[in-house]
Scaffold this motif. Structure first.
Motif, PDB file in Angstrom:
ATOM      1  N   PRO A 186      50.319  29.956  70.320  1.00  0.00           N
ATOM      2  CA  PRO A 186      50.821  30.403  71.623  1.00  0.00           C
ATOM      3  C   PRO A 186      50.589  31.890  71.917  1.00  0.00           C
ATOM      4  O   PRO A 186      50.169  32.243  73.021  1.00  0.00           O
ATOM      5  CB  PRO A 186      52.312  30.064  71.568  1.00  0.00           C
ATOM      6  N   ALA A 187      50.828  32.759  70.954  1.00  0.00           N
ATOM      7  CA  ALA A 187      50.632  34.196  71.192  1.00  0.00           C
ATOM      8  C   ALA A 187      49.164  34.501  71.475  1.00  0.00           C
ATOM      9  O   ALA A 187      48.848  35.353  72.319  1.00  0.00           O
ATOM     10  CB  ALA A 187      51.115  35.007  69.990  1.00  0.00           C
ATOM     11  N   ASN A 188      48.273  33.799  70.810  1.00  0.00           N
ATOM     12  CA  ASN A 188      46.843  34.053  71.013  1.00  0.00           C
ATOM     13  C   ASN A 188      46.339  33.427  72.309  1.00  0.00           C
ATOM     14  O   ASN A 188      45.429  33.977  72.941  1.00  0.00           O
ATOM     15  CB  ASN A 188      46.056  33.568  69.807  1.00  0.00           C
ATOM     16  N   VAL A 189      46.930  32.317  72.726  1.00  0.00           N
ATOM     17  CA  VAL A 189      46.597  31.728  74.035  1.00  0.00           C
ATOM     18  C   VAL A 189      46.940  32.733  75.128  1.00  0.00           C
ATOM     19  O   VAL A 189      46.142  32.981  76.042  1.00  0.00           O
ATOM     20  CB  VAL A 189      47.331  30.390  74.244  1.00  0.00           C
ATOM     21  N   ARG A 190      48.127  33.343  75.022  1.00  0.00           N
ATOM     22  CA  ARG A 190      48.542  34.359  76.010  1.00  0.00           C
ATOM     23  C   ARG A 190      47.620  35.575  75.966  1.00  0.00           C
ATOM     24  O   ARG A 190      47.237  36.113  77.009  1.00  0.00           O
ATOM     25  CB  ARG A 190      49.991  34.772  75.770  1.00  0.00           C
TER      26      ARG A 190
END
Length: 97
Positions: A64-68
């Motif tokens: 999730p953090a890398n998608v953002r």
């Protein structure tokens, strides 16, 4: 002669190595690990096309953090008029196998 600049920051992933080989085979002039102000570091930058190529590993880029972060980088590239192509590890492996 084709000019290539490679910054030796860290280790290249297998997908990045495959993309490098592909770009070399096509004789594309590019910059590896190219810093882009406010966006971060692009995997590959093709100056003649004002194009960033990001190679996204399946596991890492699904967090999730890398998608953002990827979405933020895409917005910043767009603000600067830089085109971006994201290639997933899965698609890259299919096309270079």
């Amino acid at each position: 002669m084709i000019a290539r600049v490679a910054k030796q920051k860290g280790v290249r992933t297998k997908p990045e190595k495959a993309m490098k080989s592909f770009l070399d085979m096509l004789e594309v002039t590019y910059v590896e690990q190219h810093p882009v102000p406010r966006a971060g570091v692009a995997d590959f930058y093709v100056p003649s096309e004002n194009l960033v190529i990001e190679v996204d590993g399946e596991w890492w880029h699904s967090l999730p953090a890398n998608v953002r972060n990827d979405a933020r980088k895409n917005r910043e590239y767009a603000k600067q008029g830089i085109r971006v192509v994201r290639i997933s590890e899965r698609d890259l492996v299919k096309r270079t196998a």
